[in-house]
Design an enzyme around this catalytic site. Structure first.
Site, mmCIF file in Angstrom:
data_model
loop_
_atom_site.group_PDB
_atom_site.id
_atom_site.type_symbol
_atom_site.label_atom_id
_atom_site.label_comp_id
_atom_site.label_asym_id
_atom_site.label_seq_id
_atom_site.Cartn_x
_atom_site.Cartn_y
_atom_site.Cartn_z
ATOM 1 N N CYS A 152 3.573 -27.093 -41.273
ATOM 2 C CA CYS A 152 2.945 -28.250 -40.609
ATOM 3 C C CYS A 152 1.583 -28.617 -41.193
ATOM 4 C CB CYS A 152 2.807 -27.968 -39.119
ATOM 5 S SG CYS A 152 4.365 -27.517 -38.373
ATOM 6 N N HIS A 177 -1.978 -32.435 -35.681
ATOM 7 C CA HIS A 177 -0.556 -32.166 -35.888
ATOM 8 C C HIS A 177 0.140 -32.268 -34.529
ATOM 9 C CE1 HIS A 177 3.199 -30.417 -36.738
ATOM 10 N NE2 HIS A 177 2.940 -29.252 -36.169
ATOM 11 N N ASN A 195 7.938 -32.592 -33.021
ATOM 12 C CA ASN A 195 7.173 -31.947 -34.098
ATOM 13 C C ASN A 195 7.911 -32.182 -35.412
ATOM 14 O OD1 ASN A 195 6.019 -30.188 -35.928
ATOM 15 N ND2 ASN A 195 5.935 -28.449 -34.531
#
Ligand code: ACO
Length: 344
Positions: free
Chosen positions: A126, A267, A297
């Protein structure tokens, strides 16, 4: 004829580098929490309360990460008014490459027609987009390349165990891209970046098989070891700590306080993580760019996707100071502060 540089001559001062354009792409298929209720023992209410997610995009069987990356890249080049043939480097950050090799950036390069670019794959989960931005920034800054195309792209749906409710509800597919160029005269662009890693905690979030440690076999597939494994609660704790700390350090290095920042792009892992970071930084929720409710996500794609959305809908404006902050498997983390320069 110019003479070669004198060995004791100091290097020329670094020139500021800026994001000159961005782009994003998500697949068409929407998977809602209600859809997930029909697949695993879960509920819309649980997912919203624990994560803030309502839906996510899922790529079609025939779509791979490079297909998503390519679309985001085309839009970013268009917004930066850069022709594919003039691209100096392409970095694709992903943990879901089309193949173990060649790297996904090479696949994007060929389809873009960016024949003068060199291509690198980057694996920082990520945090990959921020890792890519920083590495590319340094190459543009030194003049090693005239510009760089950085893409975060993922087909997370390809590595999820769709029978494991603790992970399959959390992730989605997509891509975000940015073009880096030297900043226009008198402008600042990227002001500071902090990157960090802690490999001692690698087993809290990883994919067990399919690499050289445990090559894919009938046994690994039967055991579901080609799917992502995560100890969510522990990851949550580390994510909050490291993102808050990285953000503070990046602000400090830029000589700024959180009150100077117009937009924070975190994020998009979980709305509760984002809220906890806001609390630690003393930053009100209305200064966060959030789209986790619609995309889940998307790992390396997440910050680029949110950045592009906020630039296109006019929230991020010329001159705004923006803080981007990420955390992912590895562990890896990073934060970056920039002055947004609206492409003209
Ligand atoms: N639906 C219903 N119940 C569920 C679900 C679900 N989808 N998933 C788990 N549960 C249950 C668990 O079984 C557990 O039940 P139990 O108490 O009877 O054992 C209960 O809900 C609570 O589970 P927790 O894991 O403690 O729930 P938590 O509040 O921690 O939320 C979550 C889980 C959403 C995964 C959270 O921990 C999280 O967001 N972690 C961080 C993820 C992250 O940041 N990742 C970043 C990097 S990702 C990358 O790099 C690719």
């Amino acid at each position: 004829m110019s003479s070669p540089p004198h060995p004791s001559r100091p290097p020329p001062p670094a020139r500021p580098v800026a994001i000159a354009g961005c782009g994003a792409h998500v697949p068409a298929r929407v998977l809602t929490n209600r859809d997930l209720e029909r697949m695993v023992e879960t509920s819309h209410e649980w997912i919203v309360e624990r994560t803030g997610m309502r839906e996510r995009r899922i790529a079609a069987d025939h779509e791979a990460t490079s297909d998503l990356a390519l679309e985001a890249a085309r839009k970013a080049l268009q917004s930066a008014r850069l022709a594919p043939a003039d691209v100096g480097m392409i970095a694709v950050a992903t943990i879901t490459p089309d193949h173990p090799f060649p790297n996904t950036a090479c696949l994007v390069q060929s389809r873009l027609g960016a024949r003068h670019a060199f291509c690198v794959g980057l694996e920082a989960a990520c945090s990959g987009f921020l890792y890519g931005l920083e590495m590319a920034r340094r190459l543009v800054e030194t003049g090693a390349v005239p510009n760089a195309l950085v893409i975060g792209a993922e087909k997370m749906s390809a590595i999820l165990d769709w029978k494991d409710r603790s992970t399959c509800v959390l992730f989605g597919d997509g891509a975000g891209a940015a073009v880096l160029k030297p900043a226009p005269a008198g402008r600042r662009g990227i002001l500071s970046t902090v990157l960090g890693s802690d490999g001692s905690l690698a087993d809290l979030l990883y994919l067990p098989a399919g690499g050289s440690r445990r090559p894919a076999s009938a046994a690994t597939v039967a055991a579901g070891e080609h799917y992502l494994r995560m100890r969510g609660r522990e990851v949550f704790r580390h994510a909050v700590t490291h993102m808050a700390q990285a953000a503070r350090t990046a602000l400090h290095r830029a000589g700024l306080g959180i009150q100077d920042i117009r937009w924070v792009i975190p994020h998009q892992a979980n709305l509760r993580i984002i809220a906890a970071i806001g609390e630690r930084l003393g930053c009100p929720a209305d200064r966060f760019i959030i789209n986790v409710e619609r995309y889940g996500n998307t790992s390396a794609a997440s910050i680029g996707l949110a950045l592009d959305e906020a630039v296109r809908d006019g929230r991020i404006r010329d001159g705004d100071l923006v803080l981007m902050v990420a955390f992912g498997a590895g562990f890896t983390w990073g934060a970056s502060v920039l002055e947004w320069i609206q492409p003209t």
